[in-house]
Design a protein around this motif. Structure first.
Motif, mmCIF file in Angstrom:
data_model
loop_
_atom_site.group_PDB
_atom_site.id
_atom_site.type_symbol
_atom_site.label_atom_id
_atom_site.label_comp_id
_atom_site.label_asym_id
_atom_site.label_seq_id
_atom_site.Cartn_x
_atom_site.Cartn_y
_atom_site.Cartn_z
ATOM 1 N N GLN A 126 1.015 -1.716 0.321
ATOM 2 C CA GLN A 126 -0.140 -0.558 0.075
ATOM 3 C C GLN A 126 1.052 0.829 0.081
ATOM 4 O OE1 GLN A 126 -1.609 -1.552 3.849
ATOM 5 N NE2 GLN A 126 -3.819 -1.243 2.810
ATOM 6 N N SER A 127 0.762 1.788 -0.795
ATOM 7 C CA SER A 127 1.285 3.775 -1.027
ATOM 8 C C SER A 127 0.993 4.951 0.159
ATOM 9 C CB SER A 127 0.886 4.550 -2.068
ATOM 10 O OG SER A 127 0.066 4.466 -2.633
ATOM 11 N N VAL A 128 2.134 5.226 0.748
ATOM 12 C CA VAL A 128 1.939 5.688 2.277
ATOM 13 C C VAL A 128 0.933 7.345 1.642
ATOM 14 C CG1 VAL A 128 2.635 6.921 3.909
ATOM 15 C CG2 VAL A 128 2.464 4.952 3.788
ATOM 16 N N LEU A 129 0.113 8.060 1.889
ATOM 17 C CA LEU A 129 -0.498 9.367 1.287
ATOM 18 C C LEU A 129 0.585 10.304 1.992
ATOM 19 C CD1 LEU A 129 -4.140 8.591 0.215
ATOM 20 C CD2 LEU A 129 -2.000 9.125 -1.698
ATOM 21 N N ARG A 130 1.495 11.680 1.222
ATOM 22 C CA ARG A 130 2.025 12.463 2.388
ATOM 23 C C ARG A 130 1.348 13.178 1.908
ATOM 24 N NH1 ARG A 130 7.808 11.994 5.331
ATOM 25 N NH2 ARG A 130 6.338 13.012 6.722
ATOM 26 N N ASP A 131 1.626 14.468 3.585
ATOM 27 C CA ASP A 131 0.255 16.081 3.020
ATOM 28 C C ASP A 131 0.697 16.432 4.262
ATOM 29 O OD1 ASP A 131 -0.750 18.151 1.324
ATOM 30 O OD2 ASP A 131 -1.922 17.634 3.107
ATOM 31 N N VAL B 235 0.062 6.763 9.997
ATOM 32 C CA VAL B 235 -0.555 7.538 8.566
ATOM 33 C C VAL B 235 -1.776 7.279 7.760
ATOM 34 C CG1 VAL B 235 0.848 6.317 6.770
ATOM 35 C CG2 VAL B 235 2.296 6.776 9.435
ATOM 36 N N LEU B 236 -0.995 8.085 7.127
ATOM 37 C CA LEU B 236 -2.456 7.242 5.797
ATOM 38 C C LEU B 236 -1.954 6.521 4.303
ATOM 39 C CD1 LEU B 236 -5.514 8.502 5.214
ATOM 40 C CD2 LEU B 236 -4.482 10.476 3.947
ATOM 41 N N LEU B 237 -3.088 5.792 4.773
ATOM 42 C CA LEU B 237 -2.227 4.925 3.347
ATOM 43 C C LEU B 237 -3.329 5.131 2.296
ATOM 44 C CD1 LEU B 237 -2.253 1.561 5.504
ATOM 45 C CD2 LEU B 237 -0.232 2.891 4.235
ATOM 46 N N ASN B 238 -3.252 4.732 0.781
ATOM 47 C CA ASN B 238 -4.038 5.098 -0.001
ATOM 48 C C ASN B 238 -5.046 3.847 -0.253
ATOM 49 O OD1 ASN B 238 -5.394 5.709 -2.853
ATOM 50 N ND2 ASN B 238 -3.840 6.264 -4.078
ATOM 51 N N ASP B 239 -5.735 3.125 0.406
ATOM 52 C CA ASP B 239 -6.952 2.263 -0.009
ATOM 53 C C ASP B 239 -8.119 2.551 0.738
ATOM 54 O OD1 ASP B 239 -8.202 0.358 0.813
ATOM 55 O OD2 ASP B 239 -6.179 -1.390 1.240
ATOM 56 N N PRO B 240 -8.984 2.281 -0.628
ATOM 57 C CA PRO B 240 -9.787 2.936 -0.394
ATOM 58 C C PRO B 240 -10.871 2.003 0.443
ATOM 59 C CG PRO B 240 -9.903 1.324 -2.674
ATOM 60 C CD PRO B 240 -8.610 1.870 -1.692
#
Length: 459
Positions: free
Chosen positions: A24-29, A57-62
């Motif tokens: 899963q990709s980590v979304l960083r902002d 940590v926020l992951l790009n997963d719907p």
């Protein structure tokens, strides 16, 4: 064998939990990370932990999910943010996950799996004994019953952990003075989802669940929350405004542009809508419309660093790095050199290909990685600056930092060795090159052990 298959499937969840982020990709902002820290810190303190030691940590997963996987990190799926309607709902989820951390549930996962496995092995041995005695049908029955008992014991263990985390989460919300309304509201969403997809709420169906029935969880927690002094406390208006901003921002970044523009039409001139549309237009390469939305946001608050960051990002990624420098430089100053924003400024400075900007780029990028070493893109940009200035040992070191974080261990080892050879012995950079080399070699050796056919002698 059906029961054994189920047991093995649930045991496999433990393996997946140990390495959950790999696929899963980590979304960083910067703004999102600041928001998640701000709403989680009171809960962390209420749990008796140090806020700086717990990360969200926020992951790009719907999918609508959150979990912990060892250590003190809470992972939240982007789908959960999209499904939530308030900051308090997200806080309810974070409180529950902190309950898993304080309960040491990941560490105890093997305990539940081991107990279930013992039952399975014993039933198989008993069944084998019956088979050798000539009672084939009895043997199958013994093994099936044992496997079902093992599955039941493991799932009961899992449900107990979830109930424990629910109770702990309620305690932490209370300690932080946060109403449990958000927690109950989010459990209501989960319950509605279960009904929508036809998940039975019967006790028999509950036997095969890793979590307690959502209806039961709501009933149990409602009794606790409604008697808590914080139950009628109004929601934090600032947190809610921030939540609506980061949710819209996330939608604009992830969703298809036409979907974003449908959900946030031009008639909506609110800050969240402008945010969402700016990203939607940017994804569609409609630069003028994206900048128009960014300027509208800056008209509301010219000193908002995240609005400035947005404008700088649109300009930079649209091939206008020189114009991006001013808003990104201002955003960096206003956030006291927030690492992700500073890294973006460094990128813009380099992208101008104006060598007069390189000293500033080196300064801001060094500051960025000094505060946030887990930023491979910033390390890559810093390597570009070092190479352009002829400092190849440090360029190699920056490459090694970026490569080891990206899992390119063979490249990281070579880069670290080259950096070590060119740096002065005993300096901090020389020691860091040694550390990366040791880490990369250890990871390569581990990979070799897992893939026995590989030639490890070449390391």
């Amino acid at each position: 064998m059906r029961f054994l298959s189920r047991l093995l499937a649930f045991l496999a969840l433990g393996i997946l939990a140990a390495q959950p982020v790999a696929a899963q990709s980590v979304l960083r902002d910067a703004e999102t990370e600041h928001f998640l820290k701000e709403i989680s810190d009171p809960l962390v303190e209420a749990a008796g932990l140090k806020p700086g030691n717990v990360e969200v940590v926020l992951l790009n997963d719907p999918s609508i999910n959150a979990f912990v996987a060892g250590g003190q990190t809470v992972y939240i799926h982007s789908g959960l943010i999209e499904a939530a309607d308030s900051a308090e709902e997200v806080q309810g989820v974070i409180a529950h996950e902190i309950g898993h951390i304080t309960g040491g549930h990941i560490l105890r996962y093997g305990e539940g799996a081991a107990n279930a496995t013992k039952i399975t092995i014993l039933s198989m041995l008993a069944g084998l004994g019956a088979a050798l005695a000539g009672a084939g049908d009895a043997a199958m029955g013994i093994m099936a019953a044992g496997q079902q008992a093992a599955l039941g014991k493991f799932l009961a263990f899992s449900r107990t952990q979830e109930s424990s985390a629910d109770a702990a989460g309620a305690k932490y919300l209370s300690g932080a003075g946060i109403s449990g309304r958000g927690s109950l509201s989010f459990f209501g969403k989960l319950l509605n989802q279960e009904f929508r997809y036809g998940y039975s709420q019967s006790d028999e169906a509950g036997f095969y669940r890793t979590h307690p029935l959502s209806g039961d969880r709501i009933s149990a927690l409602k009794q606790v929350y409604e008697t808590d002094p914080a139950w009628d406390k109004p929601a934090n208006a600032r947190n809610q405004r921030s939540f609506e901003r980061i949710k819209a921002k996330l939608t604009g970044y992830i969703a298809k542009p036409n979907e974003t523009l449908r959900d946030y039409p031009e008639s909506d001139r609110s800050i969240p809508a402008l945010y969402a549309r700016a990203y939607a237009y940017h994804k569609n390469a409609r630069v003028d419309r994206a900048l128009e939305a960014a300027d509208a946001l800056l008209k509301v608050d010219p000193q908002d660093p995240y609005f400035l960051e947005l404008k700088g990002q649109v300009l930079l990624e649209s091939g206008r790095p020189a114009e991006a420098i001013e808003p990104l430089r201002k955003a960096t100053e206003l956030t006291n050199a927030e690492p992700l924003i500073a890294g973006l400024l460094g990128h813009a400075l380099i992208a101008t290909e104006d060598r007069s900007h390189y000293d500033e780029a080196e300064k801001v990028l060094r500051a960025a990685v000094g505060r946030d070493r887990l930023n491979p893109f910033a390390w890559y940009q810093l390597g570009v600056v070092y190479a352009a200035k002829g400092d190849m040992p440090r360029a190699r070191l920056a490459s090694a930092e970026q490569q080891v974080m990206s899992g390119q261990y063979a490249f990281a080892l070579r880069s670290a060795q080259a950096a070590e050879a060119g740096l002065e012995n005993g300096t901090p950079d020389w020691l860091r090159a040694q550390d990366i080399g040791l880490e990369a070699r250890a990871m390569l050796e581990r990979e070799c052990e897992m893939q026995r056919g590989r030639n490890c002698d070449r390391l």
